[in-house]
Design a protein around this motif. Sequence first.
Motif, mmCIF file in Angstrom:
data_model
loop_
_atom_site.group_PDB
_atom_site.id
_atom_site.type_symbol
_atom_site.label_atom_id
_atom_site.label_comp_id
_atom_site.label_asym_id
_atom_site.label_seq_id
_atom_site.Cartn_x
_atom_site.Cartn_y
_atom_site.Cartn_z
ATOM 1 N N LEU A 93 -1.112 -21.513 20.547
ATOM 2 C CA LEU A 93 -1.545 -20.176 20.148
ATOM 3 C C LEU A 93 -2.175 -19.390 21.289
ATOM 4 C CD1 LEU A 93 -1.901 -22.135 17.396
ATOM 5 C CD2 LEU A 93 -2.299 -19.866 16.515
ATOM 6 N N ARG A 132 -0.307 -15.596 14.779
ATOM 7 C CA ARG A 132 -1.694 -15.312 14.406
ATOM 8 C C ARG A 132 -2.451 -16.580 14.052
ATOM 9 N NH1 ARG A 132 -2.707 -12.236 9.051
ATOM 10 N NH2 ARG A 132 -2.903 -14.377 8.334
ATOM 11 N N ASP A 133 -1.844 -17.420 13.188
ATOM 12 C CA ASP A 133 -2.479 -18.680 12.813
ATOM 13 C C ASP A 133 -1.442 -19.626 12.237
ATOM 14 O OD1 ASP A 133 -2.300 -18.283 9.861
ATOM 15 O OD2 ASP A 133 -3.798 -16.728 10.218
ATOM 16 N N THR A 135 -1.388 -23.015 9.525
ATOM 17 C CA THR A 135 -2.108 -23.859 8.579
ATOM 18 C C THR A 135 -1.254 -25.077 8.285
ATOM 19 O OG1 THR A 135 -3.123 -21.906 7.591
ATOM 20 C CG2 THR A 135 -3.222 -23.948 6.319
ATOM 21 N N THR A 141 -6.502 -24.464 8.962
ATOM 22 C CA THR A 141 -5.985 -23.298 9.678
ATOM 23 C C THR A 141 -6.502 -23.286 11.109
ATOM 24 O OG1 THR A 141 -5.869 -22.026 7.634
ATOM 25 C CG2 THR A 141 -5.848 -20.780 9.683
ATOM 26 N N VAL A 142 -5.574 -23.076 12.036
ATOM 27 C CA VAL A 142 -5.906 -23.032 13.458
ATOM 28 C C VAL A 142 -5.432 -21.681 13.996
ATOM 29 C CG1 VAL A 142 -5.490 -24.091 15.702
ATOM 30 C CG2 VAL A 142 -5.639 -25.524 13.665
ATOM 31 N N ASN A 143 -6.320 -20.984 14.731
ATOM 32 C CA ASN A 143 -5.895 -19.718 15.343
ATOM 33 C C ASN A 143 -6.144 -19.676 16.850
ATOM 34 O OD1 ASN A 143 -8.646 -19.373 15.380
ATOM 35 N ND2 ASN A 143 -8.664 -17.863 13.726
ATOM 36 N N ARG A 144 -6.540 -20.820 17.425
ATOM 37 C CA ARG A 144 -6.698 -20.958 18.881
ATOM 38 C C ARG A 144 -6.270 -22.362 19.280
ATOM 39 N NH1 ARG A 144 -12.254 -18.461 18.435
ATOM 40 N NH2 ARG A 144 -12.708 -20.578 17.907
ATOM 41 N N ARG A 197 -7.153 -22.383 3.525
ATOM 42 C CA ARG A 197 -7.299 -21.923 4.920
ATOM 43 C C ARG A 197 -8.321 -22.728 5.641
ATOM 44 N NH1 ARG A 197 -5.095 -16.615 6.349
ATOM 45 N NH2 ARG A 197 -4.095 -15.834 4.553
#
Length: 197
Positions: A93, A132-133, A135, A141-144, A197
């Motif tokens: 990401l 963006r993310d 899951t 949920t991971v966004n980085r 999430r």
Amino acid sequence: MKSRPGPASRRARASARARFGASVKSAAPGFTLLEIAIVIFIMGLMLTLVLPYMGGFREAALRSQARRLAGRATYMFDEATGHKLVLRLIFDLDNNRYLAAQLDPYAVKPVFAADNSLGGRPVTMPAAIRIRDVTIEGIGTVNRGTVATTFYPEGYVDATVVHLDDASGDVMTLEFSPLTGQVAIIAGDVMPSGMSR
């Protein structure tokens, strides 16, 4: 023997040339107000017809990237099942890309190695579209950073939801079916009821 034209005839010709030259000179420079108005009207009409479709181009690019990711996931599910492999689809990401990796069963300590085949090359998203993310059931949920969805040789995949968005805020949701490996592409920000999430 030819007769030469008289002075009156020469004057008439010179007068005609002068009138013709004067009329050409007066009509040559610039455009009339009517011509300019018609051109502006046509340009305005074309803009009116084209502008509504400009947003469609961005949405088409987002949908195209969603289909590309879905195709990669479906291909990996088929490869894992058909060749009895353990594969991973790794989402990076931070660098806005995804890539494939394969478990090397012959290594002393089995590890996932990058898949450099034609179907496993890394895919970097265009600048206007981002992951963006992601899951994944059991992870969240991971966004980085990075996170991976695993495809198993027995014919299933980790339940996964991926959200792609573009600069205008449009979102596409990709949902990986754990039992069939099919990827549903849904317009909008959707989270299946069974996942948190």
